[in-house]
Design a protein around this motif. Structure first.
Motif, PDB file in Angstrom:
ATOM      1  N   LEU A   1     -56.607 -19.929   4.486  1.00  0.00           N
ATOM      2  CA  LEU A   1     -56.532 -19.362   5.831  1.00  0.00           C
ATOM      3  C   LEU A   1     -57.872 -18.775   6.248  1.00  0.00           C
ATOM      4  O   LEU A   1     -58.344 -18.996   7.377  1.00  0.00           O
ATOM      5  CB  LEU A   1     -55.445 -18.291   5.875  1.00  0.00           C
ATOM      6  CG  LEU A   1     -55.263 -17.552   7.205  1.00  0.00           C
ATOM      7  CD1 LEU A   1     -54.841 -18.528   8.299  1.00  0.00           C
ATOM      8  CD2 LEU A   1     -54.240 -16.431   7.068  1.00  0.00           C
ATOM      9  N   LEU A   2     -58.496 -18.060   5.329  1.00  0.00           N
ATOM     10  CA  LEU A   2     -59.793 -17.458   5.641  1.00  0.00           C
ATOM     11  C   LEU A   2     -60.880 -18.521   5.769  1.00  0.00           C
ATOM     12  O   LEU A   2     -61.744 -18.455   6.658  1.00  0.00           O
ATOM     13  CB  LEU A   2     -60.153 -16.440   4.554  1.00  0.00           C
ATOM     14  CG  LEU A   2     -61.331 -15.503   4.830  1.00  0.00           C
ATOM     15  CD1 LEU A   2     -61.107 -14.733   6.126  1.00  0.00           C
ATOM     16  CD2 LEU A   2     -61.510 -14.529   3.667  1.00  0.00           C
ATOM     17  N   ILE A   3     -60.848 -19.520   4.887  1.00  0.00           N
ATOM     18  CA  ILE A   3     -61.853 -20.586   4.939  1.00  0.00           C
ATOM     19  C   ILE A   3     -61.764 -21.361   6.248  1.00  0.00           C
ATOM     20  O   ILE A   3     -62.774 -21.625   6.913  1.00  0.00           O
ATOM     21  CB  ILE A   3     -61.681 -21.532   3.732  1.00  0.00           C
ATOM     22  CG1 ILE A   3     -62.152 -20.837   2.444  1.00  0.00           C
ATOM     23  CG2 ILE A   3     -62.464 -22.829   3.939  1.00  0.00           C
ATOM     24  CD1 ILE A   3     -61.850 -21.629   1.190  1.00  0.00           C
ATOM     25  N   TYR A   4     -60.550 -21.730   6.647  1.00  0.00           N
ATOM     26  CA  TYR A   4     -60.377 -22.468   7.896  1.00  0.00           C
ATOM     27  C   TYR A   4     -60.748 -21.609   9.099  1.00  0.00           C
ATOM     28  O   TYR A   4     -61.300 -22.113  10.089  1.00  0.00           O
ATOM     29  CB  TYR A   4     -58.939 -22.966   8.023  1.00  0.00           C
ATOM     30  CG  TYR A   4     -58.711 -24.334   7.429  1.00  0.00           C
ATOM     31  CD1 TYR A   4     -58.462 -25.438   8.228  1.00  0.00           C
ATOM     32  CD2 TYR A   4     -58.765 -24.524   6.049  1.00  0.00           C
ATOM     33  CE1 TYR A   4     -58.263 -26.692   7.681  1.00  0.00           C
ATOM     34  CE2 TYR A   4     -58.566 -25.770   5.485  1.00  0.00           C
ATOM     35  CZ  TYR A   4     -58.318 -26.854   6.310  1.00  0.00           C
ATOM     36  OH  TYR A   4     -58.132 -28.100   5.751  1.00  0.00           O
ATOM     37  N   SER A   5     -60.443 -20.301   9.023  1.00  0.00           N
ATOM     38  CA  SER A   5     -60.766 -19.404  10.143  1.00  0.00           C
ATOM     39  C   SER A   5     -62.271 -19.268  10.334  1.00  0.00           C
ATOM     40  O   SER A   5     -62.739 -19.029  11.450  1.00  0.00           O
ATOM     41  CB  SER A   5     -60.149 -18.022   9.903  1.00  0.00           C
ATOM     42  OG  SER A   5     -58.745 -18.099   9.808  1.00  0.00           O
ATOM     43  N   ILE A   6     -63.041 -19.416   9.255  1.00  0.00           N
ATOM     44  CA  ILE A   6     -64.504 -19.323   9.352  1.00  0.00           C
ATOM     45  C   ILE A   6     -65.125 -20.690   9.624  1.00  0.00           C
ATOM     46  O   ILE A   6     -66.008 -20.831  10.481  1.00  0.00           O
ATOM     47  CB  ILE A   6     -65.085 -18.727   8.056  1.00  0.00           C
ATOM     48  CG1 ILE A   6     -64.604 -17.280   7.872  1.00  0.00           C
ATOM     49  CG2 ILE A   6     -66.606 -18.784   8.064  1.00  0.00           C
ATOM     50  CD1 ILE A   6     -65.014 -16.676   6.552  1.00  0.00           C
ATOM     51  N   SER A   7     -64.663 -21.703   8.909  1.00  0.00           N
ATOM     52  CA  SER A   7     -65.335 -23.000   8.932  1.00  0.00           C
ATOM     53  C   SER A   7     -65.177 -23.725  10.260  1.00  0.00           C
ATOM     54  O   SER A   7     -66.129 -24.350  10.754  1.00  0.00           O
ATOM     55  CB  SER A   7     -64.795 -23.878   7.798  1.00  0.00           C
ATOM     56  OG  SER A   7     -65.047 -23.286   6.540  1.00  0.00           O
ATOM     57  N   ILE A   8     -63.973 -23.683  10.839  1.00  0.00           N
ATOM     58  CA  ILE A   8     -63.751 -24.440  12.075  1.00  0.00           C
ATOM     59  C   ILE A   8     -64.586 -23.889  13.229  1.00  0.00           C
ATOM     60  O   ILE A   8     -65.315 -24.648  13.892  1.00  0.00           O
ATOM     61  CB  ILE A   8     -62.252 -24.475  12.412  1.00  0.00           C
ATOM     62  CG1 ILE A   8     -61.515 -25.309  11.366  1.00  0.00           C
ATOM     63  CG2 ILE A   8     -62.027 -25.056  13.806  1.00  0.00           C
ATOM     64  CD1 ILE A   8     -60.018 -25.339  11.550  1.00  0.00           C
ATOM     65  N   PRO A   9     -64.550 -22.581  13.537  1.00  0.00           N
ATOM     66  CA  PRO A   9     -65.430 -22.086  14.612  1.00  0.00           C
ATOM     67  C   PRO A   9     -66.906 -22.282  14.311  1.00  0.00           C
ATOM     68  O   PRO A   9     -67.688 -22.628  15.211  1.00  0.00           O
ATOM     69  CB  PRO A   9     -65.079 -20.590  14.700  1.00  0.00           C
ATOM     70  CG  PRO A   9     -63.720 -20.472  14.101  1.00  0.00           C
ATOM     71  CD  PRO A   9     -63.672 -21.507  13.025  1.00  0.00           C
ATOM     72  N   LEU A  10     -67.306 -22.074  13.043  1.00  0.00           N
ATOM     73  CA  LEU A  10     -68.712 -22.245  12.696  1.00  0.00           C
ATOM     74  C   LEU A  10     -69.132 -23.703  12.818  1.00  0.00           C
ATOM     75  O   LEU A  10     -70.217 -24.017  13.330  1.00  0.00           O
ATOM     76  CB  LEU A  10     -68.966 -21.738  11.276  1.00  0.00           C
ATOM     77  CG  LEU A  10     -70.403 -21.842  10.751  1.00  0.00           C
ATOM     78  CD1 LEU A  10     -71.355 -21.062  11.648  1.00  0.00           C
ATOM     79  CD2 LEU A  10     -70.482 -21.328   9.308  1.00  0.00           C
TER      80      LEU A  10
ATOM     81  N   ALA B   1     -68.197 -24.069   2.653  1.00  0.00           N
ATOM     82  CA  ALA B   1     -69.369 -24.872   3.020  1.00  0.00           C
ATOM     83  C   ALA B   1     -68.987 -26.309   3.355  1.00  0.00           C
ATOM     84  O   ALA B   1     -69.407 -26.865   4.383  1.00  0.00           O
ATOM     85  CB  ALA B   1     -70.385 -24.832   1.883  1.00  0.00           C
ATOM     86  N   THR B   2     -68.199 -26.946   2.483  1.00  0.00           N
ATOM     87  CA  THR B   2     -67.838 -28.346   2.705  1.00  0.00           C
ATOM     88  C   THR B   2     -67.060 -28.524   3.997  1.00  0.00           C
ATOM     89  O   THR B   2     -67.329 -29.451   4.784  1.00  0.00           O
ATOM     90  CB  THR B   2     -67.007 -28.863   1.520  1.00  0.00           C
ATOM     91  OG1 THR B   2     -67.757 -28.716   0.311  1.00  0.00           O
ATOM     92  CG2 THR B   2     -66.649 -30.322   1.713  1.00  0.00           C
ATOM     93  N   LEU B   3     -66.099 -27.638   4.241  1.00  0.00           N
ATOM     94  CA  LEU B   3     -65.286 -27.760   5.454  1.00  0.00           C
ATOM     95  C   LEU B   3     -66.116 -27.506   6.708  1.00  0.00           C
ATOM     96  O   LEU B   3     -65.891 -28.137   7.750  1.00  0.00           O
ATOM     97  CB  LEU B   3     -64.111 -26.777   5.386  1.00  0.00           C
ATOM     98  CG  LEU B   3     -63.110 -26.850   6.531  1.00  0.00           C
ATOM     99  CD1 LEU B   3     -62.484 -28.236   6.604  1.00  0.00           C
ATOM    100  CD2 LEU B   3     -62.044 -25.784   6.381  1.00  0.00           C
TER     101      LEU B   3
END
Length: 357
Positions: free
Chosen positions: A137-146, A233-235
């Motif tokens: 959840l945290l990874i997707y919340s950071i990776s998608i907007p970034l 990073a990968t996402l």
């Protein structure tokens, strides 16, 4: 799609069988099994000292029983140990017996914990699942907007510097981040802000509901941070490349030519197509994070999840737990891969796996 799903479901059986066979064969050649450990404990030796003596060649496993450290022990005692651990039967018979039990989800009992393996897996699995879900959840919340911001600002200083940060995070393993967090924030050398082990305090049961939630996230802060830094990073780059590909397509140029704002173009036309590969990859990302990335994190922070359970089983040569957790890992991984294919068809109906076959 129905025939494809049936084929995939039937393929799970030979895949599970092949993985179990390979690991069973490897275990037969691994030194220091449960019988040998029990013999070493009975003779008052440590595994490290026995390993050093065996490697030196002065002692070795050359005894009548074939076990290192069994000199001077009653052969009947060694035979009783073999019977207790099930090693009085030939390997093929033990493997067939194990498969027969696994069909009924009977994974046996732990050699050293005196509990059923299934009970241990059911007890530990929610911990690993919760850790994997929160980190995803945290990874997707950071990776998608970034990733979206990098695609829109491709080639700008923001894209360059953020890419440098992403690549640094990708290059450093998650477990190394975990050790650094412990050193700096868990009383290692500098600050003592967070606990360095477990997901709950000793007085957790006596806390109020709100205090329990606070205590849980207080313990979760460092392992969740380590998993997020090592996994976003990968996402992020996948999201950026997916959106870049969509932004450069003809329909986006047409939408801009009609006078639509960049925000309308991005979220009304690009977002859905750009998110296809990101959303469809969620099941595989969850499996990879929970069963590979979280394993070392659980070991470092002493979190009682299924990863730590499997690691302890390998160290102690607790074969019922080892094969039980391996079976669960493999089965969940195969099922999640199948769910990933289903998600692909749901988010993009144009994908037809049966036509591809």
């Amino acid at each position: 799609m129905g025939r494809y799903l049936l084929r995939r479901l039937f393929l799970i059986i030979p895949t599970l069988f092949g993985i179990m066979v390979i690991n069973f064969v490897i275990v037969q050649f691994a030194p220091g099994g449960p019988v040998e450990q029990a013999i070493i404990q009975a003779s008052g030796m440590s595994m490290s000292s026995t390993a050093s003596v065996s490697s030196a060649g002065s002692m070795g496993p050359s005894t009548e029983s074939g076990y290192t450290g069994s000199e001077g022990l009653d052969p009947e005692f060694v035979a009783r140990l073999e019977e207790a651990f099930g090693f009085d039967k030939p390997p093929h018979e033990r493997f067939l017996l194990m498969l027969g039990n696994y069909i009924t989800l009977d994974f046996g009992e732990s050699y050293f914990q005196d509990k059923a393996v299934l009970d241990l897996v059911v007890e530990r699995l929610p911990v690993s699942v919760s850790l994997g879900l929160w980190s995803l959840l945290l990874i997707y919340s950071i990776s998608i907007p970034l990733g979206m911001a990098k695609a829109v600002r491709d080639g700008t200083p923001f894209d360059v510097w953020s890419s440098a940060a992403v690549f640094v995070a990708y290059a450093i393993p998650g477990f190394l981040f975990a050790i650094m967090l412990i050193v700096f924030f868990a009383g290692g050398t500098y600050l003592d802000w967070f606990p360095m082990r477990d997901l709950f305090s000793e007085n957790f049961d006596g806390l109020s509901p709100l205090a329990k939630v606070r205590d849980y996230f207080w313990h979760l802060a460092l392992p969740l941070t380590a998993l997020t830094i090592g996994g976003f990073a990968t996402l992020t780059m996948l999201t950026k490349n997916s959106f870049l590909e969509e932004i450069n397509k003809q329909f986006v140029l047409t939408a801009r030519a009609k006078g639509l704002t960049e925000r309308r173009v991005l979220f009304g036309h690009v977002f859905r197509n750009g998110m296809l590969i990101v959303i469809a990859g969620f099941p595989a990302a969850f499996v990879g994070l929970m069963f590979t990335g979280a394993l070392l994190i659980e070991v470092i922070f002493s979190i009682d999840g299924i990863g730590l359970l499997g690691y302890e089983a390998i160290v102690k040569r607790d074969y019922p737990i080892f094969f039980g957790t391996l079976f669960c890992f493999t089965l969940i991984g195969l099922v999640m891969q199948l769910i990933g294919d289903i998600v692909y068809t749901l988010v993009d109906p144009r994908i037809d796996f049966e036509a591809r076959e």
